[in-house]
Scaffold this motif. Structure first.
Motif, PDB file in Angstrom:
ATOM      1  N   ALA A  89      -5.818  -6.080   2.245  1.00  0.00           N
ATOM      2  CA  ALA A  89      -5.640  -7.256   1.465  1.00  0.00           C
ATOM      3  C   ALA A  89      -4.824  -6.956   0.006  1.00  0.00           C
ATOM      4  N   SER A  90      -3.947  -7.733  -0.061  1.00  0.00           N
ATOM      5  CA  SER A  90      -3.180  -7.614  -1.435  1.00  0.00           C
ATOM      6  C   SER A  90      -3.134  -8.599  -2.255  1.00  0.00           C
ATOM      7  N   VAL A  91      -3.152  -8.505  -3.734  1.00  0.00           N
ATOM      8  CA  VAL A  91      -3.329  -9.673  -4.492  1.00  0.00           C
ATOM      9  C   VAL A  91      -2.166  -9.411  -5.329  1.00  0.00           C
ATOM     10  N   ARG A  92      -1.642 -10.679  -6.186  1.00  0.00           N
ATOM     11  CA  ARG A  92      -0.685 -10.531  -7.253  1.00  0.00           C
ATOM     12  C   ARG A  92      -1.446 -11.011  -8.234  1.00  0.00           C
ATOM     13  N   PRO A  93      -1.419 -10.255  -9.297  1.00  0.00           N
ATOM     14  CA  PRO A  93      -1.904 -10.252 -10.687  1.00  0.00           C
ATOM     15  C   PRO A  93      -1.681 -11.638 -11.377  1.00  0.00           C
ATOM     16  N   ASN A  94      -0.349 -12.075 -11.209  1.00  0.00           N
ATOM     17  CA  ASN A  94       0.136 -13.455 -11.497  1.00  0.00           C
ATOM     18  C   ASN A  94       1.057 -13.989 -10.542  1.00  0.00           C
ATOM     19  N   ALA A  95       1.664 -15.210 -10.953  1.00  0.00           N
ATOM     20  CA  ALA A  95       2.398 -15.754  -9.860  1.00  0.00           C
ATOM     21  C   ALA A  95       3.887 -15.173  -9.668  1.00  0.00           C
ATOM     22  N   ASN A  96       4.271 -14.209 -10.561  1.00  0.00           N
ATOM     23  CA  ASN A  96       5.510 -13.747 -10.416  1.00  0.00           C
ATOM     24  C   ASN A  96       5.464 -12.193 -10.146  1.00  0.00           C
ATOM     25  N   ALA A  97       4.173 -11.701 -10.307  1.00  0.00           N
ATOM     26  CA  ALA A  97       4.203 -10.231  -9.860  1.00  0.00           C
ATOM     27  C   ALA A  97       4.274  -9.905  -8.546  1.00  0.00           C
ATOM     28  N   PRO A  98       4.572  -8.626  -8.073  1.00  0.00           N
ATOM     29  CA  PRO A  98       4.653  -8.329  -6.677  1.00  0.00           C
ATOM     30  C   PRO A  98       3.219  -8.094  -6.401  1.00  0.00           C
ATOM     31  N   LEU A  99       3.049  -7.971  -4.977  1.00  0.00           N
ATOM     32  CA  LEU A  99       1.650  -7.803  -4.333  1.00  0.00           C
ATOM     33  C   LEU A  99       1.136  -6.537  -4.504  1.00  0.00           C
ATOM     34  N   GLU A 100       0.106  -6.314  -4.760  1.00  0.00           N
ATOM     35  CA  GLU A 100      -0.792  -4.904  -4.876  1.00  0.00           C
ATOM     36  C   GLU A 100      -1.823  -5.123  -3.864  1.00  0.00           C
ATOM     37  N   GLN A 101      -1.769  -3.787  -3.189  1.00  0.00           N
ATOM     38  CA  GLN A 101      -2.910  -3.595  -2.271  1.00  0.00           C
ATOM     39  C   GLN A 101      -4.226  -3.305  -2.968  1.00  0.00           C
ATOM     40  N   VAL A 102      -5.260  -4.073  -2.750  1.00  0.00           N
ATOM     41  CA  VAL A 102      -6.568  -3.820  -3.154  1.00  0.00           C
ATOM     42  C   VAL A 102      -7.544  -3.189  -2.122  1.00  0.00           C
ATOM     43  N   ALA A 103      -7.428  -3.690  -0.993  1.00  0.00           N
ATOM     44  CA  ALA A 103      -8.445  -3.196   0.078  1.00  0.00           C
ATOM     45  C   ALA A 103      -7.577  -2.700   1.228  1.00  0.00           C
ATOM     46  N   ILE A 104      -8.069  -1.736   2.043  1.00  0.00           N
ATOM     47  CA  ILE A 104      -7.466  -1.513   3.459  1.00  0.00           C
ATOM     48  C   ILE A 104      -8.604  -0.794   4.214  1.00  0.00           C
ATOM     49  N   THR A 105      -8.197  -1.074   5.513  1.00  0.00           N
ATOM     50  CA  THR A 105      -9.185  -0.705   6.544  1.00  0.00           C
ATOM     51  C   THR A 105      -8.243   0.207   7.685  1.00  0.00           C
ATOM     52  N   GLY A 106      -8.382   1.190   8.241  1.00  0.00           N
ATOM     53  CA  GLY A 106      -7.467   1.927   9.004  1.00  0.00           C
ATOM     54  C   GLY A 106      -6.295   2.302   8.456  1.00  0.00           C
ATOM     55  N   SER A 107      -5.227   2.822   9.345  1.00  0.00           N
ATOM     56  CA  SER A 107      -3.935   3.097   8.562  1.00  0.00           C
ATOM     57  C   SER A 107      -2.796   2.271   9.032  1.00  0.00           C
ATOM     58  N   VAL A 108      -2.110   1.875   7.989  1.00  0.00           N
ATOM     59  CA  VAL A 108      -0.977   0.981   8.304  1.00  0.00           C
ATOM     60  C   VAL A 108       0.426   1.935   8.536  1.00  0.00           C
ATOM     61  N   ASP A 109       0.279   3.027   8.683  1.00  0.00           N
ATOM     62  CA  ASP A 109       1.392   3.773   8.914  1.00  0.00           C
ATOM     63  C   ASP A 109       2.205   3.369  10.288  1.00  0.00           C
ATOM     64  N   GLY A 110       3.353   2.991   9.982  1.00  0.00           N
ATOM     65  CA  GLY A 110       4.166   2.557  11.429  1.00  0.00           C
ATOM     66  C   GLY A 110       4.068   0.890  11.187  1.00  0.00           C
ATOM     67  N   LEU A 111       3.122   0.557  10.568  1.00  0.00           N
ATOM     68  CA  LEU A 111       2.946  -0.832  10.725  1.00  0.00           C
ATOM     69  C   LEU A 111       3.263  -1.729   9.451  1.00  0.00           C
ATOM     70  N   GLU A 112       4.095  -1.107   8.471  1.00  0.00           N
ATOM     71  CA  GLU A 112       4.425  -1.721   7.088  1.00  0.00           C
ATOM     72  C   GLU A 112       5.170  -2.607   7.218  1.00  0.00           C
ATOM     73  N   GLU A 113       6.391  -2.631   8.085  1.00  0.00           N
ATOM     74  CA  GLU A 113       7.276  -3.703   8.094  1.00  0.00           C
ATOM     75  C   GLU A 113       6.974  -4.960   8.590  1.00  0.00           C
ATOM     76  N   ALA A 114       5.907  -4.927   9.895  1.00  0.00           N
ATOM     77  CA  ALA A 114       5.329  -6.195  10.351  1.00  0.00           C
ATOM     78  C   ALA A 114       4.548  -6.628   9.183  1.00  0.00           C
ATOM     79  N   VAL A 115       3.754  -6.092   8.421  1.00  0.00           N
ATOM     80  CA  VAL A 115       2.698  -6.364   7.437  1.00  0.00           C
ATOM     81  C   VAL A 115       3.421  -7.100   6.443  1.00  0.00           C
ATOM     82  N   ARG A 116       4.699  -6.235   5.895  1.00  0.00           N
ATOM     83  CA  ARG A 116       5.152  -6.892   4.724  1.00  0.00           C
ATOM     84  C   ARG A 116       5.978  -8.187   5.302  1.00  0.00           C
TER      85      ARG A 116
END
Length: 186
Positions: free
Chosen positions: A127-154
């Motif tokens: 789960a990623s959130v933006r502190p405000n409408a113009n801010a980039p996404l910040e990861q706040v919760a994760i389950t498992g490893s997203v290694d190798g999955l980052e491009e599809a997630v982004r």
């Protein structure tokens, strides 16, 4: 045709229509049983687990299947689907417990991510959130490893930010789903 629709066209609804036609119109006893049972597996691929389960129960109760190995296979698939059903029910129970526990937002997001990952049988989720409408996404919760999955997630997250609607993306055979949450969704 069903296999081509599924594997070459990646069109599961079309594959299901073809598989159901084979099942409905095939009367030759020499047609392999897997061909007649293909709708079950396509329904599973479509995450229509209850429909697949119902179809297996119907087949087993109909008496049309006589091969002991085939009966055993279908009973094992049914047991696996029943286990999946139990896992999903446990996940839904956890969501209810979470709301009842009135956790903080990050704690709630952690449980939502874990439940979503369990619910769809994914390797990882975040789960990623933006502190405000113009801010980039910040990861706040994760389950498992997203290694190798980052491009599809982004890619999936970028589509959600662009459209404001639930989206999916596939990059190099890695599929990712993304769903927007807004302040009013709390």
């Amino acid at each position: 045709a069903a296999l081509l629709a599924k594997h070459r066209l990646n069109d599961l609804p079309l594959a299901l229509r073809y598989a159901e036609a084979v099942q409905r119109h095939t009367t030759d006893p020499n047609v392999p049983s897997w061909a007649k049972q293909m709708p079950i597996f396509i329904l599973e691929d479509m995450n229509e687990l209850e429909a697949a389960r119902t179809m297996i129960v119907s087949l087993l109760e109909s008496g049309r299947i006589h091969d002991p190995a085939e009966i055993r296979f279908l009973k094992e698939r049914l047991q696996e689907l029943n286990q999946e059903r139990g896992r999903l029910q446990d996940a839904m129970r956890r969501i209810g417990e979470t709301f009842a526990a009135n956790l903080d937002r990050e704690g709630l997001l952690e449980i939502v991510v874990k439940t979503a990952v369990d619910g769809v049988g994914a390797d990882a989720g975040r789960a990623s959130v933006r502190p405000n409408a113009n801010a980039p996404l910040e990861q706040v919760a994760i389950t498992g490893s997203v290694d190798g999955l980052e491009e599809a997630v982004r890619a999936a997250e970028a589509k959600v930010l662009e459209t404001g609607e639930p989206c999916e993306a596939t990059v190099d055979d890695v599929a990712a789903l993304s769903h927007p949450m807004r302040r009013g969704d709390d």
